[in-house]
Design a protein around this motif. Structure first.
Motif, PDB file in Angstrom:
ATOM      1  N   MET A 150      -5.282   5.707 -10.950  1.00 49.73           N
ATOM      2  CA  MET A 150      -5.617   7.106 -10.690  1.00 49.73           C
ATOM      3  C   MET A 150      -6.739   7.555 -11.636  1.00 49.73           C
ATOM      4  SD  MET A 150      -1.694   8.513 -10.257  1.00 49.73           S
ATOM      5  CE  MET A 150      -2.052  10.227  -9.884  1.00 49.73           C
TER       6      MET A 150
ATOM      7  N   GLU B  56       0.839  -1.214   0.000  1.00 51.65           N
ATOM      8  CA  GLU B  56       0.000   0.000   0.000  1.00 51.65           C
ATOM      9  C   GLU B  56       0.869   1.258   0.000  1.00 51.65           C
ATOM     10  OE1 GLU B  56      -3.205   0.170  -0.267  1.00 51.65           O
ATOM     11  OE2 GLU B  56      -3.694  -1.945  -0.005  1.00 51.65           O
TER      12      GLU B  56
ATOM     13  N   ILE C 274       2.450   1.883  -3.360  1.00 51.42           N
ATOM     14  CA  ILE C 274       1.473   2.425  -4.313  1.00 51.42           C
ATOM     15  C   ILE C 274       1.273   3.915  -4.083  1.00 51.42           C
ATOM     16  CG2 ILE C 274      -1.016   2.443  -4.740  1.00 51.42           C
ATOM     17  CD1 ILE C 274      -0.905  -0.527  -5.129  1.00 51.42           C
ATOM     18  N   GLN C 275       1.171   4.315  -2.829  1.00 51.75           N
ATOM     19  CA  GLN C 275       1.011   5.752  -2.548  1.00 51.75           C
ATOM     20  C   GLN C 275       2.220   6.541  -3.047  1.00 51.75           C
ATOM     21  OE1 GLN C 275      -1.954   6.722  -1.786  1.00 51.75           O
ATOM     22  NE2 GLN C 275      -2.516   4.573  -1.513  1.00 51.75           N
TER      23      GLN C 275
ATOM     24  N   ALA D  72      -1.736  -5.702  -4.505  1.00 49.10           N
ATOM     25  CA  ALA D  72      -2.381  -4.388  -4.405  1.00 49.10           C
ATOM     26  C   ALA D  72      -2.335  -3.726  -5.775  1.00 49.10           C
ATOM     27  CB  ALA D  72      -1.670  -3.508  -3.384  1.00 49.10           C
ATOM     28  N   PHE D  73      -3.351  -2.901  -6.016  1.00 56.21           N
ATOM     29  CA  PHE D  73      -3.483  -2.234  -7.311  1.00 56.21           C
ATOM     30  C   PHE D  73      -4.210  -0.924  -7.110  1.00 56.21           C
ATOM     31  CE2 PHE D  73      -6.007  -1.078 -11.004  1.00 56.21           C
ATOM     32  CZ  PHE D  73      -5.085  -1.155 -12.036  1.00 56.21           C
ATOM     33  N   SER D  74      -3.816   0.090  -7.889  1.00 52.73           N
ATOM     34  CA  SER D  74      -4.576   1.338  -7.876  1.00 52.73           C
ATOM     35  C   SER D  74      -4.501   2.012  -9.238  1.00 52.73           C
ATOM     36  CB  SER D  74      -4.044   2.287  -6.800  1.00 52.73           C
ATOM     37  OG  SER D  74      -4.819   3.480  -6.779  1.00 52.73           O
TER      38      SER D  74
ATOM     39  N   LYS E 233       2.133   6.923  -6.787  1.00 52.57           N
ATOM     40  CA  LYS E 233       1.116   7.875  -7.230  1.00 52.57           C
ATOM     41  C   LYS E 233       1.524   9.321  -6.926  1.00 52.57           C
ATOM     42  CE  LYS E 233      -2.673   6.123  -5.374  1.00 52.57           C
ATOM     43  NZ  LYS E 233      -4.112   5.801  -5.178  1.00 52.57           N
TER      44      LYS E 233
END
Lengths: 140, 140, 140, 140
Positions: free
Chosen positions: D50, D16, D19-20, D46-48, D23
């Protein structure tokens, strides 16, 4: 020896008009549908998704049309055929694209199987009503 | 003619916060989960797997979220709809990605379908509780 | 925190009219095409195959429309971007559905990416001309 | 006989935070990305995505992370290895999920391969810069 055979297949024009007829029936029923037409070769000929129709039904509509075009039987007749045959009932539903519930119909030119229509988005009865509205164009 | 329609879709920020809320609820319940958020187009927006959560649930969580985003109905409602309709019950479960057990919920912005959340890793009740914890952020 | 964002997406009506415009241009050019329209989420919205259009192009048209809707760039621009970057040129063409030759265009509502159109059946130039005929409806 | 071996793998918390960090770097660069983290088993952790990041990059980011986690080499090093070996260059790019351009890095715990990160949405250089920002958390 017969070297070649002739196959009837749905025209692009008929496919478009069937889709419009199915969508008009859907609008009367107050539902939003996906409609697909396959040709005699089981290949996608025309497709339309109404605004607000469920995304999940994009593939279901195409699979119903494919099942009907590829076997020549409305999809709602499949369950009666397999329900008392345990091996078929357990196994045949794993056939790729085979759909055993209502909303797919063969398109016939006289007795010849010339394609299939599939509708998904409403209840099974509603989906079938949309297909029937489209098919009625052929007998007019 | 309306050329374009406007759709609400879950923001990346909301997706991240929903995932945190679902994982906090899972920690309270003593379980380890996979959580997925799909946007209004059924595309993956955010995902997290807690330490010790089952690998098998990676896809289940995503499929639950997809089912909810693509049909607008919580996944636990599907079985009641199909259980007394033998053809649907036999056939519709073969739809790609369709999940008919609990743990997936649509994400709504007012009445608009804006995405879906799916949780897998605990019992159905526990998975649903994690989804609900995440959804409660929207109404706060 | 912004919880939801608003996306423009092609309406079913516009999709149908774009398909008609693309087919009319194809008829003028003396070719038979497949045309596909994807919405902002990259999901199939409308499709039509003209009589005599190649079966192989059914998927190509859909993949072109998907590439344009999912990346926001006409497909004919991809090759210029990758041609002098050996690793990209060798590798990125293996991306599922990515099409790097002409015949796919994003559909924009002002600056917003709202979908994609893909045409396949003629030469690259002809496919592009059919897309452009369809896109001209938006600026009328 | 050694009956069991021990593997280091990325924790959910580290995933996490990486990932932050990726981004935040993307925001500084003015781009919108998809970021994926795979664990030592090559499974999504984990995946995100934007807001406004391209849909086409959802799978590319995951494939980059997978390639790095599954082979222990940054994806941008692959092309140099294969470019002068015609059979490899022609053939190995067809390996499922293998990505041979930049934007994927192994995640190491000391010398142990513990996972992978993949970023897609900007240029190759930008994607790599986002990965590096995430990886710098480990050495702090």
């Amino acid at each position: 020896m017969t070297m070649f055979i002739e196959k009837k297949t749905v025209s692009s024009d008929l496919a478009e008009r069937m889709i419009q007829a199915a969508k008009e029936r859907a609008a009367e029923l107050g539902i939003a549908i996906n409609v697909a037409i396959m040709d005699a070769g089981g290949n996608l000929l025309a497709f339309s998704r109404m605004d607000q129709a469920p995304l999940l039904s994009i593939d279901i509509a195409q699979d119903k049309a494919y099942t009907a075009a590829a076997f020549g039987r409305p999809t709602h007749e499949w369950y009666d055929v397999i329900k008392d045959k345990p091996a078929l009932k357990t196994g045949i539903v794993h056939t790729k694209r085979l759909t055993v519930f209502g909303g797919g119909y063969p398109i016939r030119c006289g007795n010849d199987l010339a394609g299939g229509i599939g509708v998904s988005g409403g209840s099974t009865d509603q989906d079938q009503a949309c297909c029937e509205a489209a098919l009625s164009l052929i007998n007019e």
